[in-house]
Design a protein around this motif. Structure first.
Motif, PDB file in Angstrom:
ATOM      1  N   GLN A 165      45.516  27.014  62.731  1.00 48.14           N
ATOM      2  CA  GLN A 165      45.547  26.505  61.361  1.00 48.14           C
ATOM      3  C   GLN A 165      44.241  26.848  60.662  1.00 48.14           C
ATOM      4  N   VAL A 166      44.363  27.349  59.463  1.00 44.01           N
ATOM      5  CA  VAL A 166      43.199  27.721  58.661  1.00 44.01           C
ATOM      6  C   VAL A 166      43.188  26.876  57.400  1.00 44.01           C
ATOM      7  N   GLN A 167      42.047  26.324  57.080  1.00 43.72           N
ATOM      8  CA  GLN A 167      41.894  25.580  55.830  1.00 43.72           C
ATOM      9  C   GLN A 167      40.956  26.358  54.912  1.00 43.72           C
ATOM     10  N   LEU A 168      41.335  26.423  53.641  1.00 41.97           N
ATOM     11  CA  LEU A 168      40.572  27.159  52.646  1.00 41.97           C
ATOM     12  C   LEU A 168      40.152  26.214  51.532  1.00 41.97           C
ATOM     13  N   VAL A 169      38.889  26.294  51.138  1.00 42.54           N
ATOM     14  CA  VAL A 169      38.361  25.436  50.082  1.00 42.54           C
ATOM     15  C   VAL A 169      37.621  26.297  49.065  1.00 42.54           C
ATOM     16  N   GLU A 170      38.152  26.320  47.841  1.00 40.92           N
ATOM     17  CA  GLU A 170      37.524  27.095  46.774  1.00 40.92           C
ATOM     18  C   GLU A 170      36.486  26.270  46.028  1.00 40.92           C
ATOM     19  N   SER A 171      35.536  26.962  45.434  1.00 39.33           N
ATOM     20  CA  SER A 171      34.548  26.330  44.565  1.00 39.33           C
ATOM     21  C   SER A 171      34.029  27.371  43.587  1.00 39.33           C
ATOM     22  N   GLY A 172      33.347  26.891  42.546  1.00 48.10           N
ATOM     23  CA  GLY A 172      32.697  27.809  41.618  1.00 48.10           C
ATOM     24  C   GLY A 172      33.366  27.964  40.276  1.00 48.10           C
ATOM     25  N   GLY A 173      34.503  27.328  40.091  1.00 49.58           N
ATOM     26  CA  GLY A 173      35.166  27.426  38.793  1.00 49.58           C
ATOM     27  C   GLY A 173      34.415  26.647  37.730  1.00 49.58           C
ATOM     28  N   GLY A 174      34.845  26.819  36.497  1.00 49.24           N
ATOM     29  CA  GLY A 174      34.209  26.098  35.405  1.00 49.24           C
ATOM     30  C   GLY A 174      34.562  26.681  34.063  1.00 49.24           C
ATOM     31  N   LEU A 175      33.806  26.263  33.049  1.00 51.21           N
ATOM     32  CA  LEU A 175      33.997  26.718  31.672  1.00 51.21           C
ATOM     33  C   LEU A 175      32.910  27.724  31.334  1.00 51.21           C
ATOM     34  N   VAL A 176      33.318  28.855  30.787  1.00 51.79           N
ATOM     35  CA  VAL A 176      32.364  29.904  30.436  1.00 51.79           C
ATOM     36  C   VAL A 176      32.817  30.568  29.143  1.00 51.79           C
ATOM     37  N   GLN A 177      31.882  31.085  28.381  1.00 44.36           N
ATOM     38  CA  GLN A 177      32.228  31.804  27.162  1.00 44.36           C
ATOM     39  C   GLN A 177      32.681  33.218  27.488  1.00 44.36           C
ATOM     40  N   ALA A 178      33.478  33.763  26.606  1.00 45.92           N
ATOM     41  CA  ALA A 178      33.927  35.148  26.768  1.00 45.92           C
ATOM     42  C   ALA A 178      32.715  36.069  26.911  1.00 45.92           C
ATOM     43  N   GLY A 179      32.828  36.999  27.855  1.00 44.67           N
ATOM     44  CA  GLY A 179      31.733  37.903  28.152  1.00 44.67           C
ATOM     45  C   GLY A 179      30.827  37.412  29.270  1.00 44.67           C
ATOM     46  N   GLY A 180      30.994  36.164  29.661  1.00 41.65           N
ATOM     47  CA  GLY A 180      30.175  35.579  30.703  1.00 41.65           C
ATOM     48  C   GLY A 180      30.666  35.904  32.102  1.00 41.65           C
ATOM     49  N   SER A 181      30.005  35.299  33.087  1.00 38.65           N
ATOM     50  CA  SER A 181      30.310  35.553  34.489  1.00 38.65           C
ATOM     51  C   SER A 181      30.439  34.254  35.273  1.00 38.65           C
ATOM     52  N   LEU A 182      31.232  34.326  36.326  1.00 41.88           N
ATOM     53  CA  LEU A 182      31.350  33.255  37.297  1.00 41.88           C
ATOM     54  C   LEU A 182      31.524  33.879  38.668  1.00 41.88           C
ATOM     55  N   ARG A 183      31.103  33.153  39.703  1.00 45.07           N
ATOM     56  CA  ARG A 183      31.387  33.582  41.058  1.00 45.07           C
ATOM     57  C   ARG A 183      32.134  32.474  41.784  1.00 45.07           C
ATOM     58  N   LEU A 184      33.318  32.799  42.230  1.00 45.04           N
ATOM     59  CA  LEU A 184      34.119  31.880  43.017  1.00 45.04           C
ATOM     60  C   LEU A 184      33.837  32.102  44.496  1.00 45.04           C
ATOM     61  N   SER A 185      33.869  31.009  45.244  1.00 44.37           N
ATOM     62  CA  SER A 185      33.702  31.067  46.689  1.00 44.37           C
ATOM     63  C   SER A 185      34.899  30.409  47.353  1.00 44.37           C
TER      64      SER A 185
END
Length: 121
Positions: free
Chosen positions: A1-21
């Motif tokens: 069994q594998v469990q996956l947990v995402e993080s790093g989302g949010g609100l950003v303006q157009a043209g910006g950057s985010l990194r999801l993990s």
């Protein structure tokens, strides 16, 4: 069994950057093909990117803007998102499967809970 947990989302303006993990449990993470999918309200879940070993594949809508990578020592897969657009707004899901990479969500056995990404114009 594998469990996956995402993080790093949010609100950003157009043209910006985010990194999801996406942090994965389990000792055989390096053997898994990992993928990122997204789902906007009222739409079907769609493929974003996948990685297996060092092989990567992207949807046409994100190619050149997003980069998928993995750190097997940390059991983590990343999605670096640059030049974000309002149409990138969605819940982003991490997924894993014990085989080669795939763009089809139903071929993935393991899913995270999702993380919201909102891009304002």
């Amino acid at each position: 069994q594998v469990q996956l947990v995402e993080s790093g989302g949010g609100l950003v303006q157009a043209g910006g950057s985010l990194r999801l993990s996406c942090a994965a449990s389990g000792r055989t993470f390096s053997r898994y093909a990992m993928g990122w999918f997204r789902q906007a309200p009222g739409k079907e879940r769609e493929f974003v990117a996948t990685i297996s070993g060092w092989s990567t594949q992207y949807s046409d809508s994100v190619k050149g803007r997003f980069t998928i990578s993995r750190d097997n020592a940390k059991n983590t897969v990343y999605l670096q998102m640059n030049s974000l657009k309002p149409e990138d707004t969605a819940v982003y899901y991490c997924a894993g499967r014990e085989s080669r990479q795939s763009v089809l969500p139903w071929e993935y056995s393991y899913w995270g809970q999702g993380t919201q990404v909102t891009v304002s114009s």
